[in-house]
Write a protein that holds these residues in place. Sequence first.
Motif, PDB file in Angstrom:
ATOM      1  N   SER A 204      45.065  78.890  18.504  1.00  6.74           N
ATOM      2  CA  SER A 204      44.752  79.945  19.475  1.00  6.74           C
ATOM      3  C   SER A 204      44.442  79.365  20.856  1.00  6.74           C
ATOM      4  CB  SER A 204      43.581  80.797  18.983  1.00  6.74           C
ATOM      5  OG  SER A 204      42.442  80.008  18.747  1.00  6.74           O
ATOM      6  N   GLY A 205      44.048  78.101  20.908  1.00  5.48           N
ATOM      7  CA  GLY A 205      43.781  77.460  22.195  1.00  5.48           C
ATOM      8  C   GLY A 205      45.010  76.902  22.879  1.00  5.48           C
ATOM      9  N   ARG A 206      46.155  76.972  22.235  1.00  4.08           N
ATOM     10  CA  ARG A 206      47.387  76.471  22.855  1.00  4.08           C
ATOM     11  C   ARG A 206      47.804  77.402  23.996  1.00  4.08           C
ATOM     12  NH1 ARG A 206      50.159  72.029  21.997  1.00  4.08           N
ATOM     13  NH2 ARG A 206      52.099  72.925  21.227  1.00  4.08           N
ATOM     14  N   PRO A 207      48.426  76.859  25.041  1.00  3.45           N
ATOM     15  CA  PRO A 207      48.823  77.706  26.173  1.00  3.45           C
ATOM     16  C   PRO A 207      49.942  78.668  25.800  1.00  3.45           C
ATOM     17  CG  PRO A 207      49.598  75.450  26.488  1.00  3.45           C
ATOM     18  CD  PRO A 207      48.704  75.427  25.296  1.00  3.45           C
ATOM     19  N   GLY A 208      49.925  79.822  26.451  1.00  4.84           N
ATOM     20  CA  GLY A 208      50.932  80.834  26.191  1.00  4.84           C
ATOM     21  C   GLY A 208      52.070  80.780  27.200  1.00  4.84           C
ATOM     22  N   SER A 235      54.943  75.740  31.029  1.00  5.86           N
ATOM     23  CA  SER A 235      53.541  76.152  30.950  1.00  5.86           C
ATOM     24  C   SER A 235      53.203  76.777  29.603  1.00  5.86           C
ATOM     25  CB  SER A 235      53.219  77.144  32.068  1.00  5.86           C
ATOM     26  OG  SER A 235      54.022  78.305  31.953  1.00  5.86           O
ATOM     27  N   GLY A 236      54.202  76.990  28.753  1.00 12.31           N
ATOM     28  CA  GLY A 236      53.959  77.525  27.421  1.00 12.31           C
ATOM     29  C   GLY A 236      53.827  76.408  26.404  1.00 12.31           C
ATOM     30  N   LEU A 256      56.907  65.093  24.566  1.00  9.20           N
ATOM     31  CA  LEU A 256      56.831  66.340  25.321  1.00  9.20           C
ATOM     32  C   LEU A 256      55.418  66.901  25.230  1.00  9.20           C
ATOM     33  CD1 LEU A 256      60.207  67.996  24.241  1.00  9.20           C
ATOM     34  CD2 LEU A 256      59.743  66.499  26.205  1.00  9.20           C
ATOM     35  N   PRO A 257      54.757  67.133  26.373  1.00 12.31           N
ATOM     36  CA  PRO A 257      53.352  67.546  26.346  1.00 12.31           C
ATOM     37  C   PRO A 257      53.122  68.942  25.779  1.00 12.31           C
ATOM     38  CG  PRO A 257      54.191  67.616  28.589  1.00 12.31           C
ATOM     39  CD  PRO A 257      55.247  66.964  27.756  1.00 12.31           C
TER      40      PRO A 257
END
Length: 384
Positions: A204-208, A235-236, A256-257
């Motif tokens: 849930s803390g991963r970027p959307g 940004s996702g 890949l970040p």
Amino acid sequence: MGTDVVFALFQTSWSGAVARGLCMPEDRLAAALPGHPRVRRALVANPPRSAAAHWLRPARTPFPGPALHEPLRLRRADPAYPGAARRDAEAYERSLRRAARRLGLERPAIITTHPVLAGFGDFGWAGPVTYYAWDDWTASEPHRRWWPVYEQAFARLRARGRAVCAVSDTVRDRIAPTGPVAVLPNGIDPEEWREPASAPAWFSGRPGPRMLYVGSLDRRVDVDQVRQLAADYPSGSITLVGELLEPAHYEPLTALPNVEVHPRVPRRELTGLVAAADVCLIPHVQSPMTEAMSPLKLYEYLAGGRPVAAVALPGITGVSPRVALVRPGADLAPAVQEALAFGPADETERLRFIAENAWPRRFDGIVALALDGAPLAGARTAAG
């Protein structure tokens, strides 16, 4: 009164099925048959295992039904030559007959996911034989050495006019059965999906937008497609969850970040992952294996109410209007953009999908084919 049934597993034992969370079609069918309203008594059989491996294994998981048969043999691996495979199947069948007699079964119907047993077994002592083809083993690379065995078994199956329940049109066509046939895709467990779990904090803390793939991490995933999608949505985040079977294949993603490869999670946690994703992915390559699949993940994504971005393969197209498609190998970003525009399904739609695609409905179809020699109304036949 119901009919007696013998169900013979192929890919795993009952203990193995429990260990992997009863998540595969044959696992679920083994658990469901003893309590099915049309089944009087059920004998579930493990695939043959070597006696040495049997006694060296840790304690086995008890079977909830009245009977579990565990056939033993000297060899460890299934024979890879048709003659030896036929003899092995005949020995397996004899052990099934003895087990059925001990249980007092009366001309039981035979349902099996074991392609060699389905073709080479005689079963003159039993009722009709139905092969439940939940995958195309002639397209599975780990099974390549057994492909000639499977092809000969299918030829015998056709000669005997045995029933086939296939998970996809492609699997049906590759087996080319001459007897009763139905096509029943994969399904979902309503109890798992009516109320998904909360998402774990690490996800849930991963970027959307949070893009999610769940399943075996092998060569079926188009890594180049995933890498391009990561560049299209910097940004996702993309999260691949499953058993890493071929690490070298996923090496291009490690730097890949915004891509994370995460180990397989328990079934309950998986429902929370799916329900928290913004888009679920099926970035599969086009191959004989993926063309034959009815992707279980697709049904689970939709049961979680998520929109899906996928490659247009036979088992994916036509399942739901909430699946955005691209051709194999193409940039997946347009499908992701379309899926994001769909948004999550409302609860009425989500629960309706669960009800319409529940495993019990699928199993009713398999049992009808096995006992009546005809599919239930609505199931597709060889004529489509």
